[in-house]
Scaffold this motif. Sequence first.
Motif, PDB file in Angstrom:
ATOM      1  N   GLN A 258      -1.793   3.760  -1.984  1.00 12.00           N
ATOM      2  CA  GLN A 258      -2.399   2.468  -1.632  1.00 12.00           C
ATOM      3  C   GLN A 258      -2.910   2.470  -0.195  1.00 12.00           C
ATOM      4  O   GLN A 258      -3.927   1.855   0.118  1.00 12.00           O
ATOM      5  CB  GLN A 258      -1.373   1.339  -1.800  1.00 12.00           C
ATOM      6  CG  GLN A 258      -0.928   1.096  -3.228  1.00 12.00           C
ATOM      7  CD  GLN A 258       0.281   1.940  -3.604  1.00 12.00           C
ATOM      8  OE1 GLN A 258       0.652   2.869  -2.880  1.00 12.00           O
ATOM      9  NE2 GLN A 258       0.911   1.603  -4.719  1.00 12.00           N
ATOM     10  N   HIS A 259      -2.211   3.181   0.674  1.00 15.19           N
ATOM     11  CA  HIS A 259      -2.641   3.241   2.071  1.00 15.19           C
ATOM     12  C   HIS A 259      -3.919   4.073   2.192  1.00 15.19           C
ATOM     13  O   HIS A 259      -4.885   3.644   2.834  1.00 15.19           O
ATOM     14  CB  HIS A 259      -1.546   3.844   2.938  1.00 15.19           C
ATOM     15  CG  HIS A 259      -1.877   3.834   4.408  1.00 15.19           C
ATOM     16  ND1 HIS A 259      -1.739   2.718   5.192  1.00 15.19           N
ATOM     17  CD2 HIS A 259      -2.391   4.805   5.212  1.00 15.19           C
ATOM     18  CE1 HIS A 259      -2.132   2.994   6.428  1.00 15.19           C
ATOM     19  NE2 HIS A 259      -2.527   4.252   6.463  1.00 15.19           N
ATOM     20  N   ILE A 260      -3.926   5.233   1.567  1.00 16.12           N
ATOM     21  CA  ILE A 260      -5.106   6.101   1.635  1.00 16.12           C
ATOM     22  C   ILE A 260      -6.325   5.388   1.054  1.00 16.12           C
ATOM     23  O   ILE A 260      -7.422   5.455   1.610  1.00 16.12           O
ATOM     24  CB  ILE A 260      -4.845   7.428   0.895  1.00 16.12           C
ATOM     25  CG1 ILE A 260      -3.759   8.236   1.623  1.00 16.12           C
ATOM     26  CG2 ILE A 260      -6.126   8.247   0.798  1.00 16.12           C
ATOM     27  CD1 ILE A 260      -3.361   9.510   0.931  1.00 16.12           C
ATOM     28  N   ALA A 261      -6.141   4.691  -0.071  1.00 14.26           N
ATOM     29  CA  ALA A 261      -7.257   3.986  -0.701  1.00 14.26           C
ATOM     30  C   ALA A 261      -7.831   2.927   0.233  1.00 14.26           C
ATOM     31  O   ALA A 261      -9.043   2.686   0.246  1.00 14.26           O
ATOM     32  CB  ALA A 261      -6.798   3.340  -2.012  1.00 14.26           C
ATOM     33  N   GLY A 262      -6.977   2.300   1.035  1.00 16.47           N
ATOM     34  CA  GLY A 262      -7.430   1.238   1.914  1.00 16.47           C
ATOM     35  C   GLY A 262      -8.103   1.703   3.186  1.00 16.47           C
ATOM     36  O   GLY A 262      -8.781   0.922   3.846  1.00 16.47           O
ATOM     37  N   VAL A 263      -7.916   2.984   3.552  1.00 17.38           N
ATOM     38  CA  VAL A 263      -8.509   3.481   4.795  1.00 17.38           C
ATOM     39  C   VAL A 263      -9.539   4.585   4.534  1.00 17.38           C
ATOM     40  O   VAL A 263     -10.107   5.138   5.467  1.00 17.38           O
ATOM     41  CB  VAL A 263      -7.417   4.013   5.758  1.00 17.38           C
ATOM     42  CG1 VAL A 263      -6.407   2.921   6.062  1.00 17.38           C
ATOM     43  CG2 VAL A 263      -6.711   5.243   5.197  1.00 17.38           C
ATOM     44  N   ASN A 264      -9.788   4.869   3.259  1.00 16.11           N
ATOM     45  CA  ASN A 264     -10.634   5.996   2.882  1.00 16.11           C
ATOM     46  C   ASN A 264     -12.074   5.861   3.369  1.00 16.11           C
ATOM     47  O   ASN A 264     -12.773   6.857   3.533  1.00 16.11           O
ATOM     48  CB  ASN A 264     -10.635   6.167   1.362  1.00 16.11           C
ATOM     49  CG  ASN A 264     -10.426   7.611   0.961  1.00 16.11           C
ATOM     50  OD1 ASN A 264     -10.096   8.455   1.782  1.00 16.11           O
ATOM     51  ND2 ASN A 264     -10.623   7.903  -0.309  1.00 16.11           N
ATOM     52  N   ALA A 265     -12.517   4.616   3.600  1.00 14.50           N
ATOM     53  CA  ALA A 265     -13.903   4.406   4.036  1.00 14.50           C
ATOM     54  C   ALA A 265     -14.103   4.749   5.508  1.00 14.50           C
ATOM     55  O   ALA A 265     -15.237   4.762   5.986  1.00 14.50           O
ATOM     56  CB  ALA A 265     -14.313   2.956   3.773  1.00 14.50           C
TER      57      ALA A 265
END
Length: 308
Positions: A258-265
């Motif tokens: 969930q953390h990676i998905a939220g900062v992937n951009a």
Amino acid sequence: MILVYTEHNEGQFSKKTLEALSYAKALSDKVVALAVNVADATVLQTYGANKIITVTSDKLTTFSVKTYVELILQVAQKEQVSTVLLPSSANTRYLAPVLAVKWGATYLSNISSLPKDGKVQKVVFSSKAIAWLPLAQKQVITLAGNTTEVKQAPVQAEIETFAPTLSEDHITLVGTEKFTSKVSIDDAAIVVSGGRGMQTPDNWHIVEDLADALGAATACTKPVSDMGWRPHSEHIGQTGKPLSCDLYIALGVSGAIQHIAGVNASKVKVVINSDPEAPFFKAADYGIVGDLFEVVPRLTEKIKQLHP
């Protein structure tokens, strides 16, 4: 004609608002900016707003989707605009879809490009893919943060005071929580975050020292905010604030999905962690396997020497 809804913090317009104005100016020569409860909105003309509509109302002091939708609808109808553009923020993520439904418009969220062949781009699947969406005759657009260059385009704006008709919305303000970071996460080009690898809140000065050296905002993971080490306003990730900055540095963050998905951009991701098997290393552009309590102070000191 495009209507841009603007956001500010104690009179200081957010970077995402200026990005939205620059984006709108690239789309149209007729840009109307809506400013709520701000003493001086003339700076908006520096970024291409031909007309600035100012609204002052006690009913708009506390954010309410219902009240703000009423306001924007009245201004959009008065100015006969075809597009309402909003900067990406926690408030507009609630506001924009309701506005689109009430206005009978197409909703295009988190757009990250100017139109090409009548379509605009957005990232999907946690920034793992790109979708192209067709523009509509009548539309509400939220603009992804940090995807548009802020450009000055000075014009002499017409400034108008507007008094909307707003219904009562019974909201009780329980309290507010301000950022402890010197730089707002919403406007930051660089963000330094810490995870449970920081071990205790007493070690957070390591995160803050590096952020100060870089002129960055500080942030944290969900477990850190849940434990009360940091305020929830600094929680980033898919379940917190999604992040789209130029440089993201994660200290002691293992990298939950969930953390990676939220900062992937974010454009460049750097991870410092003592566990070489930490999932974040697979998503990072650069990684350092090492004890952050040794690595980060040395990195901070080196940055201070290069940029005193």
